[in-house]
Design a protein around this motif. Sequence first.
Motif, PDB file in Angstrom:
ATOM      1  N   ASN A   1      64.736  39.576  95.483  1.00  0.00           N
ATOM      2  CA  ASN A   1      65.176  38.516  96.392  1.00  0.00           C
ATOM      3  C   ASN A   1      65.367  39.047  97.808  1.00  0.00           C
ATOM      4  O   ASN A   1      65.924  38.374  98.666  1.00  0.00           O
ATOM      5  CB  ASN A   1      66.492  37.894  95.892  1.00  0.00           C
ATOM      6  CG  ASN A   1      66.855  36.633  96.637  1.00  0.00           C
ATOM      7  OD1 ASN A   1      65.987  35.824  96.961  1.00  0.00           O
ATOM      8  ND2 ASN A   1      68.133  36.454  96.945  1.00  0.00           N
ATOM      9  N   GLN A   2      64.885  40.246  98.062  1.00  0.00           N
ATOM     10  CA  GLN A   2      64.992  40.855  99.383  1.00  0.00           C
ATOM     11  C   GLN A   2      63.617  40.903 100.050  1.00  0.00           C
ATOM     12  O   GLN A   2      62.606  41.133  99.392  1.00  0.00           O
ATOM     13  CB  GLN A   2      65.566  42.272  99.277  1.00  0.00           C
ATOM     14  CG  GLN A   2      66.970  42.327  98.676  1.00  0.00           C
ATOM     15  CD  GLN A   2      67.449  43.757  98.478  1.00  0.00           C
ATOM     16  OE1 GLN A   2      66.821  44.701  98.921  1.00  0.00           O
ATOM     17  NE2 GLN A   2      68.587  43.908  97.797  1.00  0.00           N
ATOM     18  N   ASN A   3      63.623  40.662 101.339  1.00  0.00           N
ATOM     19  CA  ASN A   3      62.383  40.740 102.130  1.00  0.00           C
ATOM     20  C   ASN A   3      61.273  39.849 101.558  1.00  0.00           C
ATOM     21  O   ASN A   3      60.103  40.252 101.488  1.00  0.00           O
ATOM     22  CB  ASN A   3      61.887  42.187 102.206  1.00  0.00           C
ATOM     23  CG  ASN A   3      62.922  43.111 102.825  1.00  0.00           C
ATOM     24  OD1 ASN A   3      63.567  42.765 103.810  1.00  0.00           O
ATOM     25  ND2 ASN A   3      63.083  44.299 102.247  1.00  0.00           N
ATOM     26  N   VAL A   4      61.658  38.664 101.129  1.00  0.00           N
ATOM     27  CA  VAL A   4      60.667  37.712 100.604  1.00  0.00           C
ATOM     28  C   VAL A   4      59.966  37.033 101.779  1.00  0.00           C
ATOM     29  O   VAL A   4      60.605  36.404 102.612  1.00  0.00           O
ATOM     30  CB  VAL A   4      61.338  36.664  99.700  1.00  0.00           C
ATOM     31  CG1 VAL A   4      60.300  35.677  99.194  1.00  0.00           C
ATOM     32  CG2 VAL A   4      62.034  37.345  98.531  1.00  0.00           C
ATOM     33  N   SER A   5      58.667  37.187 101.850  1.00  0.00           N
ATOM     34  CA  SER A   5      57.893  36.592 102.944  1.00  0.00           C
ATOM     35  C   SER A   5      57.206  35.316 102.454  1.00  0.00           C
ATOM     36  O   SER A   5      57.219  35.005 101.261  1.00  0.00           O
ATOM     37  CB  SER A   5      56.848  37.589 103.452  1.00  0.00           C
ATOM     38  OG  SER A   5      56.034  38.033 102.384  1.00  0.00           O
ATOM     39  N   HIS A   6      56.624  34.588 103.365  1.00  0.00           N
ATOM     40  CA  HIS A   6      55.904  33.383 102.968  1.00  0.00           C
ATOM     41  C   HIS A   6      54.628  33.239 103.783  1.00  0.00           C
ATOM     42  O   HIS A   6      54.500  33.811 104.869  1.00  0.00           O
ATOM     43  CB  HIS A   6      56.782  32.135 103.098  1.00  0.00           C
ATOM     44  CG  HIS A   6      57.191  31.811 104.499  1.00  0.00           C
ATOM     45  ND1 HIS A   6      58.310  32.341 105.080  1.00  0.00           N
ATOM     46  CD2 HIS A   6      56.633  31.020 105.435  1.00  0.00           C
ATOM     47  CE1 HIS A   6      58.433  31.879 106.318  1.00  0.00           C
ATOM     48  NE2 HIS A   6      57.421  31.073 106.544  1.00  0.00           N
ATOM     49  N   LEU A   7      53.699  32.486 103.227  1.00  0.00           N
ATOM     50  CA  LEU A   7      52.443  32.202 103.905  1.00  0.00           C
ATOM     51  C   LEU A   7      52.112  30.725 103.728  1.00  0.00           C
ATOM     52  O   LEU A   7      52.696  30.046 102.883  1.00  0.00           O
ATOM     53  CB  LEU A   7      51.312  33.075 103.373  1.00  0.00           C
ATOM     54  CG  LEU A   7      50.717  32.756 101.998  1.00  0.00           C
ATOM     55  CD1 LEU A   7      49.363  33.448 101.842  1.00  0.00           C
ATOM     56  CD2 LEU A   7      51.632  33.191 100.877  1.00  0.00           C
ATOM     57  N   VAL A   8      51.184  30.243 104.536  1.00  0.00           N
ATOM     58  CA  VAL A   8      50.764  28.848 104.480  1.00  0.00           C
ATOM     59  C   VAL A   8      49.364  28.783 103.872  1.00  0.00           C
ATOM     60  O   VAL A   8      48.460  29.513 104.290  1.00  0.00           O
ATOM     61  CB  VAL A   8      50.752  28.208 105.879  1.00  0.00           C
ATOM     62  CG1 VAL A   8      50.178  26.796 105.818  1.00  0.00           C
ATOM     63  CG2 VAL A   8      52.161  28.177 106.456  1.00  0.00           C
ATOM     64  N   LEU A   9      49.194  27.934 102.865  1.00  0.00           N
ATOM     65  CA  LEU A   9      47.900  27.739 102.223  1.00  0.00           C
ATOM     66  C   LEU A   9      47.400  26.329 102.525  1.00  0.00           C
ATOM     67  O   LEU A   9      48.140  25.361 102.361  1.00  0.00           O
ATOM     68  CB  LEU A   9      48.007  27.936 100.708  1.00  0.00           C
ATOM     69  CG  LEU A   9      48.455  29.324 100.231  1.00  0.00           C
ATOM     70  CD1 LEU A   9      48.586  29.327  98.712  1.00  0.00           C
ATOM     71  CD2 LEU A   9      47.500  30.396 100.702  1.00  0.00           C
ATOM     72  N   LEU A  10      46.147  26.230 102.953  1.00  0.00           N
ATOM     73  CA  LEU A  10      45.527  24.946 103.267  1.00  0.00           C
ATOM     74  C   LEU A  10      44.338  24.717 102.344  1.00  0.00           C
ATOM     75  O   LEU A  10      43.582  25.646 102.048  1.00  0.00           O
ATOM     76  CB  LEU A  10      45.054  24.915 104.729  1.00  0.00           C
ATOM     77  CG  LEU A  10      46.099  25.212 105.798  1.00  0.00           C
ATOM     78  CD1 LEU A  10      45.450  25.219 107.181  1.00  0.00           C
ATOM     79  CD2 LEU A  10      47.229  24.204 105.754  1.00  0.00           C
ATOM     80  N   ALA A  11      44.184  23.486 101.885  1.00  0.00           N
ATOM     81  CA  ALA A  11      43.052  23.141 101.016  1.00  0.00           C
ATOM     82  C   ALA A  11      41.830  22.829 101.872  1.00  0.00           C
ATOM     83  O   ALA A  11      41.852  21.933 102.707  1.00  0.00           O
ATOM     84  CB  ALA A  11      43.415  21.949 100.140  1.00  0.00           C
ATOM     85  N   GLU A  12      40.762  23.590 101.645  1.00  0.00           N
ATOM     86  CA  GLU A  12      39.524  23.389 102.401  1.00  0.00           C
ATOM     87  C   GLU A  12      38.639  22.337 101.763  1.00  0.00           C
ATOM     88  O   GLU A  12      37.873  21.648 102.440  1.00  0.00           O
ATOM     89  CB  GLU A  12      38.768  24.719 102.498  1.00  0.00           C
ATOM     90  CG  GLU A  12      37.512  24.677 103.340  1.00  0.00           C
ATOM     91  CD  GLU A  12      36.838  26.033 103.437  1.00  0.00           C
ATOM     92  OE1 GLU A  12      36.020  26.215 104.355  1.00  0.00           O
ATOM     93  OE2 GLU A  12      37.111  26.906 102.589  1.00  0.00           O
ATOM     94  N   ASN A  13      38.742  22.165 100.450  1.00  0.00           N
ATOM     95  CA  ASN A  13      37.902  21.223  99.725  1.00  0.00           C
ATOM     96  C   ASN A  13      38.629  20.788  98.443  1.00  0.00           C
ATOM     97  O   ASN A  13      39.805  21.115  98.244  1.00  0.00           O
ATOM     98  CB  ASN A  13      36.541  21.849  99.396  1.00  0.00           C
ATOM     99  CG  ASN A  13      36.681  23.229  98.762  1.00  0.00           C
ATOM    100  OD1 ASN A  13      37.595  23.459  97.973  1.00  0.00           O
ATOM    101  ND2 ASN A  13      35.781  24.141  99.100  1.00  0.00           N
ATOM    102  N   GLN A  14      37.910  20.063  97.567  1.00  0.00           N
ATOM    103  CA  GLN A  14      38.530  19.536  96.351  1.00  0.00           C
ATOM    104  C   GLN A  14      39.021  20.664  95.441  1.00  0.00           C
ATOM    105  O   GLN A  14      40.120  20.581  94.866  1.00  0.00           O
ATOM    106  CB  GLN A  14      37.517  18.660  95.593  1.00  0.00           C
ATOM    107  CG  GLN A  14      38.093  17.939  94.396  1.00  0.00           C
ATOM    108  CD  GLN A  14      39.014  16.779  94.780  1.00  0.00           C
ATOM    109  OE1 GLN A  14      39.032  16.372  95.934  1.00  0.00           O
ATOM    110  NE2 GLN A  14      39.765  16.259  93.829  1.00  0.00           N
ATOM    111  N   GLU A  15      38.214  21.721  95.296  1.00  0.00           N
ATOM    112  CA  GLU A  15      38.635  22.841  94.456  1.00  0.00           C
ATOM    113  C   GLU A  15      39.881  23.505  95.027  1.00  0.00           C
ATOM    114  O   GLU A  15      40.798  23.888  94.290  1.00  0.00           O
ATOM    115  CB  GLU A  15      37.504  23.862  94.324  1.00  0.00           C
ATOM    116  CG  GLU A  15      37.831  24.978  93.345  1.00  0.00           C
ATOM    117  CD  GLU A  15      36.656  25.872  93.052  1.00  0.00           C
ATOM    118  OE1 GLU A  15      36.772  26.776  92.213  1.00  0.00           O
ATOM    119  OE2 GLU A  15      35.587  25.674  93.678  1.00  0.00           O
TER     120      GLU A  15
END
Length: 218
Positions: A162-176
């Motif tokens: 629970n320390q130094n938990v980072s995050h990123l953003v994911l975007l859907a490019e297509n249906q898959e």
Amino acid sequence: MALSKSKYTRGLQCHKSLWLFQHRRELQTPPDAAAQARMDAGTSVGVLAQELFPGGREIEFDLDNFPRMLGLTRQYIDEGVQTISEASISRDGVFIACDILHYGDKGWELYEVKSSTKVKEYHRNDVAIQWYVLEKAGIKPVIGCECYLAPRTIADKTPVDNQNVSHLVLLAENQEGYHNLCKLASIAQLQGFYYRPRIDKALLAEHAEGLIALSACL
């Protein structure tokens, strides 16, 4: 009959329910305690989501006055309001009220808020009809999700994880990519939750097809 997103999802789940809602609404029974608790939880989660966008405007939902909601949405957009809760748009006889419509760096962003631990089939239908109306209105939303990345794996759940938990953003490019995004969101809640919903690098590699990753706070 004007079609709204709530009627659309109601009809997909039960044709009889949609008919009764439209033509014999007086026959509806009041929600029991459990149903009311779920509704209250959804409202609370919605309020928390709005707090992520301070300074926004909220349009009061009025089942009997969609024109008023549409007019306020148009007014707020013209005034340059960046975040509108229950933003209302109608095209081709279909009415939607978006949980949160936010104007970001690259245009309008749609945020669908659910008090759920996983993505369900009717959630997809809910977003699909909003996508249809927004595209018809000249707004092409980008579907994405902000994901917390476990320092090791989602199976590791100790204080150090629970320390130094980072995050990123994911975007859907297509249906898959959209389906992979739904899978990751569900896994994060059901299997990876430790203080917050998490995925890990192995899961991301397994479900990377059709996704665009932004570094965010990595």
